[in-house]
Write an enzyme that holds these catalytic residues in place. Structure first.
Site, PDB file in Angstrom:
ATOM      1  N   SER B 132       0.692  -1.092  -0.001  1.00  0.00           N
ATOM      2  CA  SER B 132      -0.022  -0.030   0.133  1.00  0.00           C
ATOM      3  C   SER B 132       0.842   1.270   0.001  1.00  0.00           C
ATOM      4  O   SER B 132       0.283   2.059  -0.314  1.00  0.00           O
ATOM      5  CB  SER B 132      -1.042   0.028   1.127  1.00  0.00           C
ATOM      6  OG  SER B 132      -0.182   0.199   2.229  1.00  0.00           O
ATOM      7  N   LYS B 171       0.291   4.385   6.855  1.00  0.00           N
ATOM      8  CA  LYS B 171      -0.217   5.271   5.830  1.00  0.00           C
ATOM      9  C   LYS B 171       0.380   6.831   6.098  1.00  0.00           C
ATOM     10  O   LYS B 171       1.221   7.089   6.909  1.00  0.00           O
ATOM     11  CB  LYS B 171      -1.757   5.296   6.061  1.00  0.00           C
ATOM     12  CG  LYS B 171      -2.463   3.941   5.550  1.00  0.00           C
ATOM     13  CD  LYS B 171      -2.701   3.723   4.346  1.00  0.00           C
ATOM     14  CE  LYS B 171      -3.306   2.463   4.289  1.00  0.00           C
ATOM     15  NZ  LYS B 171      -2.530   1.371   4.890  1.00  0.00           N
TER      16      LYS B 171
END
Lengths: 213, 213
Positions: B132, B171
């Site tokens: 990701s 993230k």
DNA sequence: GCGCGCCTCGAACGAATGTTCGCCGCAAGC
DNA sequence: GCTTGCGGCGAACATTCGTTCGAGGCGCGC
């Protein structure tokens, strides 16, 4: 699972570790004695034997200060120093690894765990200039590790010397019929096509490392 | 510039380095004598003094094997061991760094040069699962270094704990009005929007490392 | 109480190690 | 040819260091 340590053994083991960290040589038994506030060398010896039995350390008899810490940290990952020979993809030729010349302190090194270069010999490192390999997760400023190689199979990331330009660059290598394609991993850049005679492979990419800025 | 070394001095210095690499303790004078094929301990002593004068090593008198190599390699980059606490972005909660507990050999460590974590304290590491963050050059299987942090500024790469899901993920962090956007660096993935109360920042990204396969 | 295992103590001994000292060879400078 | 300085040699010598040994404390089971 390793056996439990008594308080004193734990203390000694801890002392061992910090001593090794500070100095670059292991402590003598008497160092440990003082450092841990123990009143006899034989107590230290006794507990050192215990530590050895339990697999925490290894002692080299007939060698003073011959204590090595076993434990996860040192076994699992030994440290190797890799010479950083220069910069790549900026146009300059790179010097070849000067075998074993030491005392030349202009060359920098980086220390990495062995598993960065597992098994390889004569690994060297280069600092990357530019973003031509960005999609292979190699960014500007990264350090790449290479092993000496004269050949490559298609798709390998290699450092190649382009004779006509007199420069070295890091690219993916594809031998296509009568020509060689050097493919950047950056969709905004065009590959280089050249004759096989014009390229000389310097090293094969192993891994990269991104120093924190 | 450091002074030149005679052949014998260079040989001794080289021997010193390889010995230190192999064993975890420095050689005795007689080790050096044998290793370099020298016929007298006093010759070793003589040249060791020279090496010390010239700034290549430091000797600790009144300590046997009290030799430390100075030189670029050790000064410029000290080695630190970073605990690898687990895996991130695979859904499991991560344990917090358990300060100094040792003797617990279930935890792995990686050793890196100090400049990977320059100046930071309590740095820890996590193994990345998933892609990701691929566009930030963080790939599946990479190891990321984080420093403990409770807050972040927009755009920081952070490890956050999502309370409702009970999981931790890596993230980019954006506080947008009344909500928080957790943005993957992968254009095929959607950001996570959630309430600020639901996120707890665990650590701030420092750097990453890609072990060679 | 008594024996036993575990640990500690202090002192000594001997091996490992660092240091000193007188002597030698060699090349440079006078 | 003589002196001087650098390196080397080998043999002591001095210190550091590891190991051993007899003695004893402490808790535990009998």
């Amino acid at each position: 699972m390793r056996e439990e340590l008594s308080g004193k053994q734990q203390q000694i083991f801890e002392f061992l570790r910090t001593f090794l960290q500070d100095k670059d040589y292991p402590p003598s038994i008497r160092d440990i004695q003082e450092g841990c506030g123990i009143s006899s060398t034989s107590v230290v010896d006794y507990n050192l034997r215990k530590l050895e039995e339990k697999g925490y350390i290894r002692r080299d008899r007939e060698v003073s200060r011959g204590i090595e810490i076993l434990g996860a940290r040192r076994n699992r990952s030994r440290i190797v120093e890799i010479p950083v020979l220069g910069t790549i993809a900026a146009g300059q030729p790179i010097p070849v690894p000067t075998s074993d010349r030491f005392g030349n302190d202009s060359d920098e090194t980086v220390a990495v765990t062995e598993d960065m270069v597992r098994g390889r010999a004569n690994v060297f490192a280069l600092r990357v200039k530019g973003t031509s390999m960005i999609e292979d997760l190699i960014d500007d400023g990264d350090i790449v590790f290479l092993e000496p190689a004269q050949s490559a199979t298609n798709g390998d990331k290699v450092a190649v010397w382009l004779k006509d330009r007199g420069e070295v660059t890091l690219k993916r290598y594809y031998h296509e019929g009568t020509r060689v394609r050097l493919q950047p991993a950056n969709s905004t850049m065009e590959p280089i096509y050249t004759a096989p005679e014009n390229v000389e492979i310097q090293g094969r990419f192993i891994s990269s490392l991104r120093p924190s800025g």
